[in-house]
Design an enzyme around this catalytic site. Structure first.
Site, mmCIF file in Angstrom:
data_model
loop_
_atom_site.group_PDB
_atom_site.id
_atom_site.type_symbol
_atom_site.label_atom_id
_atom_site.label_comp_id
_atom_site.label_asym_id
_atom_site.label_seq_id
_atom_site.Cartn_x
_atom_site.Cartn_y
_atom_site.Cartn_z
ATOM 1 N N ALA A 365 6.663 4.509 2.993
ATOM 2 C CA ALA A 365 6.251 3.369 3.808
ATOM 3 C C ALA A 365 4.819 2.965 3.491
ATOM 4 C CB ALA A 365 6.384 3.723 5.290
ATOM 5 N N ALA A 366 4.604 1.651 3.373
ATOM 6 C CA ALA A 366 3.264 1.149 3.074
ATOM 7 C C ALA A 366 2.270 1.514 4.168
ATOM 8 C CB ALA A 366 3.315 -0.371 2.894
ATOM 9 N N CYS A 367 2.742 1.603 5.415
ATOM 10 C CA CYS A 367 1.829 1.918 6.520
ATOM 11 C C CYS A 367 1.383 3.377 6.499
ATOM 12 C CB CYS A 367 2.488 1.595 7.863
ATOM 13 S SG CYS A 367 4.064 2.408 8.143
ATOM 14 N N HIS A 368 1.970 4.199 5.604
ATOM 15 C CA HIS A 368 1.557 5.600 5.464
ATOM 16 C C HIS A 368 0.829 5.838 4.143
ATOM 17 C CE1 HIS A 368 5.112 6.761 8.305
ATOM 18 N NE2 HIS A 368 4.056 6.334 8.959
#
Length: 426
Positions: A365-368
């Protein structure tokens, strides 16, 4: 769309010869969407709340977009509320569920304490973090149901087992952004509906059902009647639309509660006030129109290219060196998502991608993306061993991805791994 075609979307995907396989993170605007945004900026710049022709034109454009989103989901236009994006939509659902819980307790003499929410351990941060914050503040409690290592899903029986007398919301994503596993949302909704009938007789609060459909829209059929949910989150930039979103609510304010987080000029029936972002809404409507007309072709094309990708990876590295982290027997998955690990020491996903000269992809995930080399918690919760999970790569193909793109990307991966292994050789 066959494997050798070059769809219109490919025109927007050019990155100086690089191969972009990170469509689960974001997608480029489809040309038709870019045109719709531009046209709205130039021709529908009036305030939609103004009664003169310029305002009426903007209002008409917003109404048309609302209808397009409703058609895409099998709902009604009055069930659609535009938001700034998926994060706002998800937070609005959580806020509404907690508020509705307290409203339902007033005057009953049967207080159930603070609201309780059930979700899965693999949800997006815009679900997990608000729940954790509410817990820290003592305003709500949450149960994060782990996914099954056997199926990669949050099993319906496990979700139902987590329900308490004070449960007011169950939120389960429609498809996971890292593994691509599709969750049993329709079955969960049916079971919760039956449970709510029994709870009503006991004086217990109604359990609302929400799904974040960010990853599913544009890649497969999404029908709110079949899903049976009260709320569904829409994220434009995941299906070649602009970076705004919307929330589906089944008959908002009547059959299903919806409480605003903002207060202002009364736009969006006061559920989400603020002067509407007409150009972005027009673009979202156009993106929905493309899905309405083409989703079956999109899905077939992406599945063909994804399957070719997995076959090419296996042929290039050998079956013994590739571990597909998104294969779960009996579980359906997104047509475009391939999560795999190249087995071997020193082949952490980030290191491999850093050595790639052509491929643009991610480890999850990009948010991680700021989590360093720590294995993905999503993969760990799916039973993937830590030493395998830290080598994981997530390749997600798009409408414009071709088999030729796959060949170049895999060749680049092979060369990156060979370079890493040479660097590690004694």
């Amino acid at each position: 769309m066959g494997a050798g075609t070059e769809p219109a979307e490919a025109q927007c995907d050019s990155l100086e010869g690089r191969i972009y396989l990170d469509y689960n993170a974001t997608t480029p605007l489809a040309p038709e969407v870019s045109q719709a945004v531009w046209d709205a900026m130039c021709q529908a710049w009036g305030n939609p709340s103004s009664s003169h022709p310029a305002g009426s034109k903007a209002k008409e454009l917003i109404g048309s977009a609302r209808q397009s989103l409703a058609n895409m989901l099998g709902g009604r236009p009055e069930d659609i509320v535009f938001t700034s994006g998926g994060t706002e939509a998800n937070n609005m659902v959580i806020h509404t569920a907690c508020r509705h819980f307290h409203d339902s307790q007033r005057g009953t003499g049967n207080s159930q304490g603070i609201p309780h929410i059930v979700t899965s351990s693999v949800e997006h941060d815009s679900i997990r973090l608000p729940l954790e914050q509410l817990g820290k503040e003592g305003l709500a409690e949450a149960t994060f149901v782990p996914v099954s290592p056997r199926s990669g899903q949050a099993e319906v029986d496990d979700v139902l087992a987590a329900i308490q007398p004070n449960t007011c919301l169950v939120s389960l994503m429609l498809a996971n952004n890292e593994t691509g596993v599709i969750m049993p949302v329709a079955e969960l909704s049916q079971r919760v509906c039956a449970l709510n009938r029994r709870r009503a007789a006991q004086g217990l609060p109604r359990i609302l059902v929400h799904t974040d459909a960010a990853q599913m829209i544009g890649k497969g059929r999404v029908d709110v009647q079949e899903l049976g949910v009260d709320y569904l989150t829409i994220v434009g930039h995941k299906f070649h639309g602009p970076r705004i979103g919307a929330l589906y609510i089944r008959s908002p304010g009547t059959a299903t509660p919806l409480h605003p987080m903002l207060f202002g000029g009364g736009q969006e029936r006061s559920f989400r006030p603020g002067t509407e972002n007409t150009p972005m809404i027009a673009g979202l409507g156009q993106a929905a129109e493309l899905v309405n007309k083409n989703w079956e072709a999109y899905e077939a094309h992406m599945r063909d290219v994804r399957d070719y990708l997995e076959a090419t990876l296996e042929a290039s590295f050998g079956k013994q060196r590739i571990r597909f982290n998104s294969h779960f027997k009996g579980s359906k998955r997104l047509c475009n998502t391939c999560n795999f690990s190249i087995l071997g020491p020193g082949l952490q996903g980030r290191r491999v991608l850093a050595h790639c000269k052509v491929l643009l992809a991610s480890v999850g995930a990009a948010c991680h993306s700021d989590k360093g080399d720590r294995p993905s918690p999503v993969l760990l919760s799916c039973g993937v061993p830590p030493e395998v999970a830290q080598n994981a790569l997530r390749l997600s193909v798009g409408r414009g991805t071709t088999r030729a793109d796959v060949d170049r990307a895999v060749q680049d991966l092979v060369q990156a791994v060979e370079q890493l292994e040479r660097d590690q050789a004694p």
